[in-house]
Design a protein around this motif. Sequence first.
Motif, short mmCIF file in Angstrom:
data_model
loop_
_atom_site.label_atom_id
_atom_site.label_comp_id
_atom_site.label_asym_id
_atom_site.label_seq_id
_atom_site.Cartn_x
_atom_site.Cartn_y
_atom_site.Cartn_z
N ASN A 35 0.83 -1.21 0.00
CA ASN A 35 0.00 0.00 0.00
C ASN A 35 0.86 1.25 0.00
OD1 ASN A 35 -2.44 -1.27 -0.11
ND2 ASN A 35 -2.80 -1.22 2.11
N GLY B 168 -0.99 10.22 1.36
CA GLY B 168 -1.85 10.28 2.55
C GLY B 168 -3.28 9.85 2.26
N LEU C 247 -11.47 3.03 6.12
CA LEU C 247 -10.21 2.33 5.79
C LEU C 247 -10.26 0.83 6.02
CD1 LEU C 247 -7.08 4.33 6.96
CD2 LEU C 247 -7.78 3.71 4.66
N PHE D 296 -13.21 -1.77 0.67
CA PHE D 296 -13.05 -0.33 0.45
C PHE D 296 -11.70 -0.11 -0.22
CE2 PHE D 296 -11.17 3.70 1.76
CZ PHE D 296 -12.09 4.57 1.23
N GLY E 245 -7.10 -2.66 -7.03
CA GLY E 245 -7.39 -2.84 -5.60
C GLY E 245 -8.68 -3.63 -5.37
N LEU E 246 -8.52 -4.55 -4.37
CA LEU E 246 -9.73 -5.31 -3.99
C LEU E 246 -10.38 -4.74 -2.72
CD1 LEU E 246 -8.89 -9.08 -4.35
CD2 LEU E 246 -10.74 -7.85 -5.46
#
Length: 633
Positions: free
Chosen positions: A531, A565, A574, A579, A587-588
């Motif tokens: 990430n 950020g 988050l 999400f 992205g999953l």
Amino acid sequence: MKCDPTLYRAAPPSLAVKPRLIRHLFLPPLVIALMIGLGYIGFWVSEHYGIRSLSENGQRQLELHARAVESEISKYTYLPSLLELESSVSKLLDDPTPETRQTVNDYLEGLNRRSRSRAIYVMDTTGRVLATSNWRDVDSYLGEDLSFRAYFQNAVRGQPGRFYGIGSTNGEPGYYLAHGLEEHGKIIGVAVVKVRLEAMEERWQRARLEAFVSDENGIIILSSDPARRLKSVVPLSDETKEKLARSLQYYWFPLNELQPLARETLAEGVEKLTFPANSELASDDQDITYLAQTRPLSDTPWNFTLLTPLADLRREAINQGILVAVAFALVAFLLIAWNERRKVIATRLAAREALQEANNQLERRITERTTDLRASNERLKGQIRERRQAEETLRRAQDELVQAGKLAAIGQMSTSIAHELNQPLAALRTLSGNTVRFLERGQLDVASTNLKTINELIDRMGRITASLRSFARRGDDKGQASLGKAVDAALQLLNSRMECAHLDLHRDFKDVQVQIDQTRLEQILVNLIGNALDAMQSQPLPELWLEGEEYDGKYRLRVRDNGHGIDAEARKHLFEPFFTTKPGAQGLGLGLTLSASLAAATGGHLGVEHPASGGTTFVLSLPLVSPIPAEPI
Ligand code: ADP
């Protein structure tokens, strides 16, 4: 606990106090009054029956002693009449010569001695004494005129002369019995016998008997107590007193009246007499009461009176009265005590019943509550079962999610893996073709160098596949991991991306042992570092900090980057599954969710901080296996 207040409520004060007050005010005077009353009744009954008993007993005594007096008197009654038979007496009365007088004197003297009388004398019809038994004495009656004597006057009329009086010659008391001496139906003289009766008084005194004999005038002529002698038992009129004085029957004695303080007639001939304390009759300082029983003496106009002191009887009656009063007081006290005790017992019983009732109510309530509690307990157990089932379902879902996340990560990584593997494969093809040509040309050095490069490429490919295998393997909640090895494995997996990004890496942590499966820790770190790399894509000078610290039995690793950020809206979601802000298939949205749940499963935690300087910091806390910190690496 609730009790019915109406059942146990005390009576209103006005009702509860009054009877008790009345009882306390009036009971003691009532008991005392009853004590006095019953004591008096006891005294009265005891005295009454005591007097009756004394009276019965006294009646016998009276009879006995009266008979004794009668026999004492009657034994002389015949004596004067005997002189009728004596010829010298008749001769003297017919012709009183000195010789005849002397003969009669001698005869009378002898007779008097034998009969133990006081004196015997003979008078002519004028009342002059012609001969007497005491002719020798100085105070002889000889020649005396005794015609004024009542006994002479009766006898000269042919009636028996009975007389008690005081001798006018010598003042000596005596009982005079006179008899008219008859000759040819005519009274020629009077024979008199004087008897002393004091012997009877002495006998009474010896027998401790209180008695007296009163004559026809009511004058006491014989008495066991000398003080009573010649006192009148009935009031004497002035006329009677004058008559008695004239007759000199009692010489010049004053003939005072016996004045009782109280006189009560109980029956015929039975009286209760009380004499005052200061009278000469009372032996001591107290009033004295007698039971006086009187009986007439036969052949005389006299009465015999027996006096029985009632002091002992009265004392006894008082004792009886006191005894009755005390017995009543005792009974009253026992009754009051019994009544009080009965009340106390009744109150106790009522209190016990109230307590029992309250206890029963309490037990009923406890039973109800217990039933309620049992039901709610059952409900809670059911809820716990449901929760456990839900937890189990959740855990299974989590496991499946982890597995799904892994698969997603594999899918995501497959591109880069393929890229990673295609590059060495292309290089291997080129190198192997060149090596064949170099061998054909005989350039063995170059061929050898190529072969070495080929080996290195193959090793690298092996490491990539090994990392992939360990990442995909299902881990264990328990176990322990080396933080240093996990970081190395994660960096190894992401090596190609890191190299592309020209990342500046800062390592400041210890190779500690933490309580988590090694593979899971590597998986978490791959997610966090991956990430960070994504966030720093547009960063010209990307920097990554891996900083560790021990804190409260855990080891805290901060993964900080200087990427773009996270905006305020994204911060709220988050750790929610799926999400993601990453475009397309990049992205999953499972990485952070899975990492956080893996950390939590071992008692750790994954959190996020947003430094003011920019970038993002993920904080991974895991329990330490051993608190001894390892050296920094
Ligand atoms: P994915 O990576 O598949 O999107 P993640 O759960 O790993 O799923 O991440 C969720 C989101 O969190 C990302 O889409 C990203 O927007 C944000 N994120 C995660 N790590 C960082 C980071 N270091 N810097 C900025 N944003 C981040």
